[in-house]
Enzyme design. Structure first.
Site, PDB file in Angstrom:
ATOM      1  N   ASP A  13       0.806  -1.225   0.000  1.00  0.00           N
ATOM      2  CA  ASP A  13       0.000   0.000   0.000  1.00  0.00           C
ATOM      3  C   ASP A  13       0.840   1.276   0.000  1.00  0.00           C
ATOM      4  OD1 ASP A  13      -2.230  -1.643   0.090  1.00  0.00           O
ATOM      5  OD2 ASP A  13      -2.258  -1.658   2.283  1.00  0.00           O
ATOM      6  N   LYS A  16       1.820   2.225  -5.117  1.00  0.00           N
ATOM      7  CA  LYS A  16       2.380   1.690  -6.375  1.00  0.00           C
ATOM      8  C   LYS A  16       1.479   2.006  -7.572  1.00  0.00           C
ATOM      9  CE  LYS A  16       2.411  -2.350  -4.345  1.00  0.00           C
ATOM     10  NZ  LYS A  16       2.138  -1.995  -2.951  1.00  0.00           N
ATOM     11  N   GLY A  40      -4.535  -4.164  -3.903  1.00  0.00           N
ATOM     12  CA  GLY A  40      -5.526  -3.124  -4.170  1.00  0.00           C
ATOM     13  C   GLY A  40      -4.736  -1.882  -4.517  1.00  0.00           C
ATOM     14  N   HIS A  41      -4.674  -1.554  -5.794  1.00  0.00           N
ATOM     15  CA  HIS A  41      -3.859  -0.428  -6.255  1.00  0.00           C
ATOM     16  C   HIS A  41      -4.781   0.716  -6.673  1.00  0.00           C
ATOM     17  CE1 HIS A  41      -0.224  -3.247  -7.190  1.00  0.00           C
ATOM     18  NE2 HIS A  41      -0.637  -3.311  -5.942  1.00  0.00           N
ATOM     19  N   THR A  42      -4.666   1.838  -5.974  1.00  0.00           N
ATOM     20  CA  THR A  42      -5.589   2.956  -6.180  1.00  0.00           C
ATOM     21  C   THR A  42      -4.998   4.010  -7.108  1.00  0.00           C
ATOM     22  OG1 THR A  42      -6.157   2.598  -3.867  1.00  0.00           O
ATOM     23  CG2 THR A  42      -7.108   4.543  -4.908  1.00  0.00           C
ATOM     24  N   GLN A 221       2.021  -6.004  -3.260  1.00  0.00           N
ATOM     25  CA  GLN A 221       2.453  -6.123  -1.855  1.00  0.00           C
ATOM     26  C   GLN A 221       3.741  -5.311  -1.654  1.00  0.00           C
ATOM     27  OE1 GLN A 221       1.481  -9.483  -3.476  1.00  0.00           O
ATOM     28  NE2 GLN A 221      -0.436  -8.501  -3.012  1.00  0.00           N
ATOM     29  N   THR A 236       3.142 -12.702   2.552  1.00  0.00           N
ATOM     30  CA  THR A 236       2.288 -13.256   1.514  1.00  0.00           C
ATOM     31  C   THR A 236       3.015 -14.467   0.921  1.00  0.00           C
ATOM     32  OG1 THR A 236       0.869 -12.727  -0.374  1.00  0.00           O
ATOM     33  CG2 THR A 236       3.094 -11.767  -0.392  1.00  0.00           C
ATOM     34  N   ALA A 296      -7.613  -0.853   0.806  1.00  0.00           N
ATOM     35  CA  ALA A 296      -8.351  -0.607  -0.434  1.00  0.00           C
ATOM     36  C   ALA A 296      -9.232  -1.798  -0.795  1.00  0.00           C
ATOM     37  CB  ALA A 296      -7.373  -0.310  -1.577  1.00  0.00           C
ATOM     38  N   SER A 329       3.763  12.249   1.386  1.00  0.00           N
ATOM     39  CA  SER A 329       4.527  13.223   2.176  1.00  0.00           C
ATOM     40  C   SER A 329       3.571  14.212   2.838  1.00  0.00           C
ATOM     41  CB  SER A 329       5.481  13.994   1.265  1.00  0.00           C
ATOM     42  OG  SER A 329       6.111  13.118   0.371  1.00  0.00           O
TER      43      SER A 329
HETATM   44  P1  GDP Z   1      -0.761   0.425  -3.552  1.00  0.00           P
HETATM   45  O1  GDP Z   1      -1.372  -0.851  -3.120  1.00  0.00           O
HETATM   46  O2  GDP Z   1       0.720   0.471  -3.316  1.00  0.00           O
HETATM   47  O3  GDP Z   1      -1.098   0.809  -4.970  1.00  0.00           O
HETATM   48  O4  GDP Z   1      -1.385   1.552  -2.621  1.00  0.00           O
HETATM   49  P2  GDP Z   1      -2.940   1.671  -2.166  1.00  0.00           P
HETATM   50  O5  GDP Z   1      -3.728   2.163  -3.309  1.00  0.00           O
HETATM   51  O6  GDP Z   1      -3.398   0.446  -1.490  1.00  0.00           O
HETATM   52  O7  GDP Z   1      -2.811   2.751  -1.021  1.00  0.00           O
HETATM   53  C1  GDP Z   1      -2.328   4.025  -1.250  1.00  0.00           C
HETATM   54  C2  GDP Z   1      -3.428   5.033  -0.862  1.00  0.00           C
HETATM   55  O8  GDP Z   1      -2.858   6.308  -0.724  1.00  0.00           O
HETATM   56  C3  GDP Z   1      -4.490   5.185  -1.918  1.00  0.00           C
HETATM   57  O9  GDP Z   1      -5.719   5.493  -1.298  1.00  0.00           O
HETATM   58  C4  GDP Z   1      -3.995   6.363  -2.743  1.00  0.00           C
HETATM   59  O10 GDP Z   1      -5.046   7.064  -3.403  1.00  0.00           O
HETATM   60  C5  GDP Z   1      -3.385   7.223  -1.682  1.00  0.00           C
HETATM   61  N1  GDP Z   1      -2.219   8.025  -2.082  1.00  0.00           N
HETATM   62  C6  GDP Z   1      -1.246   7.727  -2.972  1.00  0.00           C
HETATM   63  N2  GDP Z   1      -0.297   8.696  -2.976  1.00  0.00           N
HETATM   64  C7  GDP Z   1      -0.683   9.613  -2.069  1.00  0.00           C
HETATM   65  C8  GDP Z   1      -0.094  10.836  -1.588  1.00  0.00           C
HETATM   66  O11 GDP Z   1       0.977  11.256  -1.982  1.00  0.00           O
HETATM   67  N3  GDP Z   1      -0.791  11.506  -0.613  1.00  0.00           N
HETATM   68  C9  GDP Z   1      -1.986  11.055  -0.126  1.00  0.00           C
HETATM   69  N4  GDP Z   1      -2.577  11.794   0.819  1.00  0.00           N
HETATM   70  N5  GDP Z   1      -2.542   9.912  -0.553  1.00  0.00           N
HETATM   71  C10 GDP Z   1      -1.911   9.208  -1.500  1.00  0.00           C
HETATM   72  P1  IMO Z   2      -0.868  -4.112  -2.296  1.00  0.00           P
HETATM   73  O1  IMO Z   2      -0.417  -4.646  -3.615  1.00  0.00           O
HETATM   74  C1  IMO Z   2      -0.929  -4.622   2.046  1.00  0.00           C
HETATM   75  C2  IMO Z   2      -0.980  -8.750   3.547  1.00  0.00           C
HETATM   76  C3  IMO Z   2      -2.230  -9.232   4.267  1.00  0.00           C
HETATM   77  C4  IMO Z   2      -1.633 -10.239   5.216  1.00  0.00           C
HETATM   78  C5  IMO Z   2      -0.521 -10.874   4.393  1.00  0.00           C
HETATM   79  C6  IMO Z   2      -0.899 -12.181   3.714  1.00  0.00           C
HETATM   80  O2  IMO Z   2      -2.183  -3.397  -2.359  1.00  0.00           O
HETATM   81  O3  IMO Z   2       0.204  -3.339  -1.627  1.00  0.00           O
HETATM   82  P2  IMO Z   2      -2.433 -12.811   1.626  1.00  0.00           P
HETATM   83  O4  IMO Z   2      -3.883 -12.551   1.354  1.00  0.00           O
HETATM   84  O5  IMO Z   2      -1.510 -12.248   0.607  1.00  0.00           O
HETATM   85  O6  IMO Z   2      -2.144 -14.257   1.910  1.00  0.00           O
HETATM   86  O7  IMO Z   2      -2.133 -12.040   3.009  1.00  0.00           O
HETATM   87  O8  IMO Z   2      -0.181  -9.917   3.401  1.00  0.00           O
HETATM   88  N1  IMO Z   2      -1.205  -8.206   2.201  1.00  0.00           N
HETATM   89  C7  IMO Z   2      -1.151  -6.894   1.892  1.00  0.00           C
HETATM   90  N2  IMO Z   2      -0.965  -5.808   2.676  1.00  0.00           N
HETATM   91  N3  IMO Z   2      -1.041  -4.473   0.712  1.00  0.00           N
HETATM   92  C8  IMO Z   2      -1.196  -5.539  -0.086  1.00  0.00           C
HETATM   93  O9  IMO Z   2      -1.176  -5.441  -1.438  1.00  0.00           O
HETATM   94  C9  IMO Z   2      -1.292  -6.830   0.493  1.00  0.00           C
HETATM   95  N4  IMO Z   2      -1.470  -8.073   0.004  1.00  0.00           N
HETATM   96  C10 IMO Z   2      -1.398  -8.911   1.057  1.00  0.00           C
HETATM   97  O10 IMO Z   2      -2.872  -8.174   4.932  1.00  0.00           O
HETATM   98  O11 IMO Z   2      -1.034  -9.569   6.309  1.00  0.00           O
HETATM   99 MG    MG Z   3      -2.894  -1.551  -1.841  1.00  0.00          MG
END
Ligand code: GDP
Ligand code: IMO
Ligand code: MG
Length: 419
Positions: A13, A16, A40-42, A221, A236, A296, A329
């Site tokens: 999270d 990415k 979950g990539h937002t 991840q 994972t 997400a 940041s």
């Molecule tokens: P990922 O799994 O690495 O793609 O990240 P996620 O989408 O799970 O989580 C990142 C969250 O932070 C999402 O809700 C994004 O919209 C948000 N986000 C990304 N970059 C920034 C930032 O620079 N500032 C803030 N406030 N939110 C951000």
């Molecule tokens: P993104 O790509 C954050 C965590 C789960 C759990 C462990 C194992 O959005 O960054 P799994 O279902 O993979 O067997 O769970 O890994 N986990 C994540 N945490 N971001 C993720 O993906 C994750 N994918 C798995 O919460 O602790």
């Molecule tokens: Mg994510």
């Protein structure tokens, strides 16, 4: 051409999805190489927000090829939901999305097994996303899995054999195995998948590279969830590190070019497992509230804490990171003091190495820095960075020995500063 890799350096999270979308215009191809719908990539742009689970985050730009590589595990039902929702939003994915024949299929019974194994662990549960990730990779490694390419040939029999194994396991665990409803949807989704380009992706990727095309690999991840190097067993079930891009796409190690390591200006983690800089006080709650730190995919509260340079040094080493990307940041805009962990005391002894044991008693040693107390969300150039923020970046670069080349100050595509 070389292949560039972007991956998370913390526990996932990191942001990415957002940065892959920002970088996509530089590339011809974007590819996922591991993980599955646990991701979950937002992405946010032009007032829209999208969450991608299995489809690469390069899908929204200008017709780049997007590949789901062999190292990915794919749930046909979730894939269909995601694909149909994108098509409904007007994103034409059919022509540009390609799926590896060698990607493994997540079956309905894999999800039941995921839940059953978690239940069996009781208090020691991992806190998985419940998407069947572990059992699917287990079947892959134990040579019992079903692959996307199998759907074209005698699939019903292969499915029945795999399912029976799972039913036997579930019965032995005292669990039910009724998946009739989900199974119908799953089989429909298998037919739906046949409408996509299902390819020998290792040949396609290598031919594209030989033709001079550029490829960006999108990690899922984070490195601290890597099955070998993360805080095992709270990890994972895939190799989330850079080496995973080689095995998850079929590219040789000498083809790897830039490695973008992405991290938040602080740390978060969902699920169980060690988190040395975790904050249990109002500072942690403040980071969670400002950063909207809720999963997400699962909506779960993310645990929050200060930036951990011991962990980052470790994951930079494992991945050969050449450029750092600092996210979120802006979330630290309103703190008087910001702490950074630069060293651990493990059972009383100072160390800069990440410890083997998840039971180790880790005490983070912090450096305190002055907060910048400035709203950075509207900043568009490096020249506008407050001095205290410049100091924060300079400290991180000095300690880690890798330049921070992109800084993110908000969730929108536009809130990105390339240095
Ligand atoms: P990922 O799994 O690495 O793609 O990240 P996620 O989408 O799970 O989580 C990142 C969250 O932070 C999402 O809700 C994004 O919209 C948000 N986000 C990304 N970059 C920034 C930032 O620079 N500032 C803030 N406030 N939110 C951000
Ligand atoms: P993104 O790509 C954050 C965590 C789960 C759990 C462990 C194992 O959005 O960054 P799994 O279902 O993979 O067997 O769970 O890994 N986990 C994540 N945490 N971001 C993720 O993906 C994750 N994918 C798995 O919460 O602790
Ligand atoms: Mg994510």
């Amino acid at each position: 051409m070389k292949i560039d890799v972007l991956l998370g350096l913390q526990w996932g999270d990191e942001g990415k999805g957002k940065v892959v979308d920002v970088l996509t215009p530089r590339y011809d191809v974007v590819a996922r190489f591991q993980g599955g719908p646990n991701a979950g990539h937002t992405l946010e742009f032009e007032g829209h927000k999208y969450v991608l689970r299995s489809i690469p985050s390069g899908i929204f730009q200008h017709g780049q090829i997007n590949i789901i590589g062999n190292g990915v595990v794919l749930d046909p039902v979730l894939f269909r939901e995601e694909a149909e929702s994108l098509e409904k939003s007007g994103v034409n994915i059919k022509g540009i999305l390609k799926i590896s024949k060698k990607a493994h299929l997540i079956m309905p019974t894999h999800r039941l097994l995921d839940a059953a194994y978690e239940k069996l662990k009781g208090d020691a549960k991992i806190g998985t996303t419940g998407k069947g990730i572990g059992p699917t990779y287990t079947d892959k490694i134990s040579r019992n899995g079903l692959r996307v390419g199998d759907i074209f040939d005698n699939f019903a029999a292969k499915y029945a054999t795999a399912k029976q194994r799972h039913v036997n396991l579930l019965t032995a665990l005292g669990e039910g195995s009724d998946v009739d409803e989900l199974e119908r949807k799953w089989m429909d989704a298998i037919e739906y998948m046949k409408g996509y380009d299902i390819i020998d992706s290792e040949f396609v990727v290598n031919r594209l590279l030989n033709e001079g095309k550029s490829v960006l690999c999108e990690g899922a991840q984070g490195s601290l969830l890597d099955v070998d190097f993360g805080s095992y067993p709270f990890v994972t079930s895939s190799n989330t590190i850079c080496a995973g891009a080689c095995s998850g796409l079929g590219v040789a190690p000498n083809k790897i070019g830039e490695v973008f390591g992405i991290f938040k200006a602080y740390c978060t983690r969902v699920g169980s497992g060690p988190f040395p800089t975790e904050l249990f006080d109002e500072t942690g709650a403040k980071i969670r509230a400002i950063g909207h730190e809720y999963g997400a995919v699962t909506g779960r509260e993310r645990r929050c804490g200060w930036l951990d340079l011991v962990a980052l040094r470790y994951t930079i080493m494992l991945n050969g990171v050449t450029q750092l990307i600092m996210m979120k940041s802006d979330v630290l805009d309103d703190f008087d003091t910001i702490k950074v962990c630069n060293e651990y005391r493990v059972n009383g002894e100072a160390t800069k190495d990440f410890p083997f044991s998840v039971e180790a008693n880790i005490e983070p040693v912090y450096t305190e820095m002055e907060g910048w107390k400035t709203d950075m969300t509207g900043i568009t150039s490096e020249a506008e960075f407050p001095v205290a923020f410049k100091n924060y970046i300079a400290y991180i670069e000095r300690e880690l020995g890798v330049p921070v080349t992109i800084v993110s100050v908000g969730p929108d595509r536009a809130q990105t500063i390339v240095r």
